[in-house]
Motif scaffolding. Structure first.
Motif, mmCIF file in Angstrom:
data_model
loop_
_atom_site.group_PDB
_atom_site.id
_atom_site.type_symbol
_atom_site.label_atom_id
_atom_site.label_comp_id
_atom_site.label_asym_id
_atom_site.label_seq_id
_atom_site.Cartn_x
_atom_site.Cartn_y
_atom_site.Cartn_z
ATOM 1 N N PHE A 66 -13.890 3.868 6.549
ATOM 2 C CA PHE A 66 -15.019 2.947 6.440
ATOM 3 C C PHE A 66 -15.757 2.905 7.772
ATOM 4 C CE2 PHE A 66 -11.955 0.307 8.526
ATOM 5 C CZ PHE A 66 -12.691 -0.592 9.288
ATOM 6 N N HIS A 67 -17.018 2.509 7.701
ATOM 7 C CA HIS A 67 -17.837 2.277 8.894
ATOM 8 C C HIS A 67 -18.854 1.208 8.530
ATOM 9 C CE1 HIS A 67 -20.144 2.872 12.522
ATOM 10 N NE2 HIS A 67 -21.227 2.999 11.788
ATOM 11 N N ALA A 68 -18.912 0.154 9.344
ATOM 12 C CA ALA A 68 -19.853 -0.941 9.104
ATOM 13 C C ALA A 68 -20.362 -1.460 10.451
ATOM 14 C CB ALA A 68 -19.177 -2.061 8.321
ATOM 15 N N TYR A 69 -21.552 -2.022 10.429
ATOM 16 C CA TYR A 69 -22.113 -2.606 11.650
ATOM 17 C C TYR A 69 -22.692 -3.984 11.342
ATOM 18 C CZ TYR A 69 -26.626 -1.015 9.802
ATOM 19 O OH TYR A 69 -27.718 -0.814 9.007
ATOM 20 N N MET A 70 -22.994 -4.732 12.403
ATOM 21 C CA MET A 70 -23.569 -6.060 12.230
ATOM 22 C C MET A 70 -25.061 -5.922 11.983
ATOM 23 S SD MET A 70 -21.554 -8.839 14.191
ATOM 24 C CE MET A 70 -19.774 -8.789 14.337
ATOM 25 N N SER A 113 -11.909 1.876 15.438
ATOM 26 C CA SER A 113 -12.814 1.849 16.576
ATOM 27 C C SER A 113 -13.670 0.591 16.499
ATOM 28 C CB SER A 113 -13.707 3.093 16.561
ATOM 29 O OG SER A 113 -14.666 3.017 17.589
ATOM 30 N N ILE A 114 -13.836 -0.062 17.646
ATOM 31 C CA ILE A 114 -14.696 -1.253 17.753
ATOM 32 C C ILE A 114 -15.709 -0.987 18.857
ATOM 33 C CG2 ILE A 114 -14.804 -3.740 18.183
ATOM 34 C CD1 ILE A 114 -11.723 -3.749 17.757
ATOM 35 N N ASN A 154 -13.480 0.393 22.154
ATOM 36 C CA ASN A 154 -12.074 0.777 22.228
ATOM 37 C C ASN A 154 -11.596 1.270 20.879
ATOM 38 O OD1 ASN A 154 -11.702 -1.775 20.955
ATOM 39 N ND2 ASN A 154 -9.688 -1.991 21.880
ATOM 40 N N SER A 155 -10.491 1.978 20.917
ATOM 41 C CA SER A 155 -9.907 2.544 19.709
ATOM 42 C C SER A 155 -8.418 2.239 19.704
ATOM 43 C CB SER A 155 -10.103 4.064 19.671
ATOM 44 O OG SER A 155 -11.464 4.390 19.679
ATOM 45 N N SER A 185 -15.050 0.611 12.633
ATOM 46 C CA SER A 185 -14.767 1.782 11.811
ATOM 47 C C SER A 185 -13.273 2.020 11.735
ATOM 48 C CB SER A 185 -15.413 3.037 12.420
ATOM 49 O OG SER A 185 -16.786 2.888 12.572
ATOM 50 N N GLY A 186 -12.859 2.676 10.686
ATOM 51 C CA GLY A 186 -11.455 3.044 10.555
ATOM 52 C C GLY A 186 -11.281 4.177 9.573
#
Length: 190
Positions: A66-70, A113-114, A154-155, A185-186
């Motif tokens: 998944f991958h998402a953003y604000m 990942s952030i 960071n991851s 993301s993850g």
């Protein structure tokens, strides 16, 4: 699994790729030539159907990720789950844009990942949590001038069981998170 537009796009790309591989048919436009075209079209349809039904679009074969953003700038109190509400990728529907939590659909080794952008003079302390226990820390303390922007990243690689929930929350104080440039993301590695 991917949603209507994405799945139709994948199908379209696959169909176009197959169309480029049609051999040219020469002849004098008799039934034999038309039969050859019909056979090629049926072969393309069969190939696309096989790819879509049995290949990558089948949940059993799709990788977990998944991958998402604000989508907007947000402020969160300490301990409140950060909700990345604009989803780009979400196989297995394992990430919730409503709760901000990713639930592991299967056991395995995962990477997360952030990325966080803090406004000038603001700070955030992103903690990566698994079922309420912090597993990774990030500090984005932007005490610089009025025009200084600071992105932190960071991851973490974690061995997780099926059904565990992973999310981000501030572990220290109130967090100020800038839209578009802050994401979560993850993906399952194995």
């Amino acid at each position: 699994m991917f949603g209507g537009k994405t799945e139709k796009y994948i199908q379209g790309v696959l169909a176009m790729t197959l169309l480029f591989h049609i051999s040219s048919v020469t002849g004098n436009c008799t039934n034999t030539t038309l039969k050859l075209f019909d056979d090629q079209i049926q072969a393309i349809q069969k190939s696309v159907r096989t790819i879509v039904e049995d290949g990558f679009c089948n949940k059993k074969n799709a990788p977990v990720g998944f991958h998402a953003y604000m989508g907007s700038t947000k402020t969160y109190e300490k301990g409140v789950v950060w909700v990345y509400d604009s989803v780009v990728t979400n196989t297995h529907n394992a990430y919730s844009a409503t709760t901000g939590k990713f639930t592991t659909p299967e056991q395995g080794l995962y990477i997360f990942s952030i990325d966080t952008l803090s406004d000038p003079g603001k700070a955030s302390h992103a903690g990566l949590y698994v079922d309420g226990k912090i597993r990774s820390w990030q500090v984005c303390n932007n005490g610089g001038g009025k025009s200084q922007w600071l992105t932190c990243s960071n991851s973490a690689i974690l061995l997780l069981q099926r059904g565990e929930t992973v999310y981000v929350a501030d572990y220290y104080s109130t967090a100020s998170i800038r839209e578009l440039h802050s994401d979560f993301s993850g993906a399952k590695l194995n």
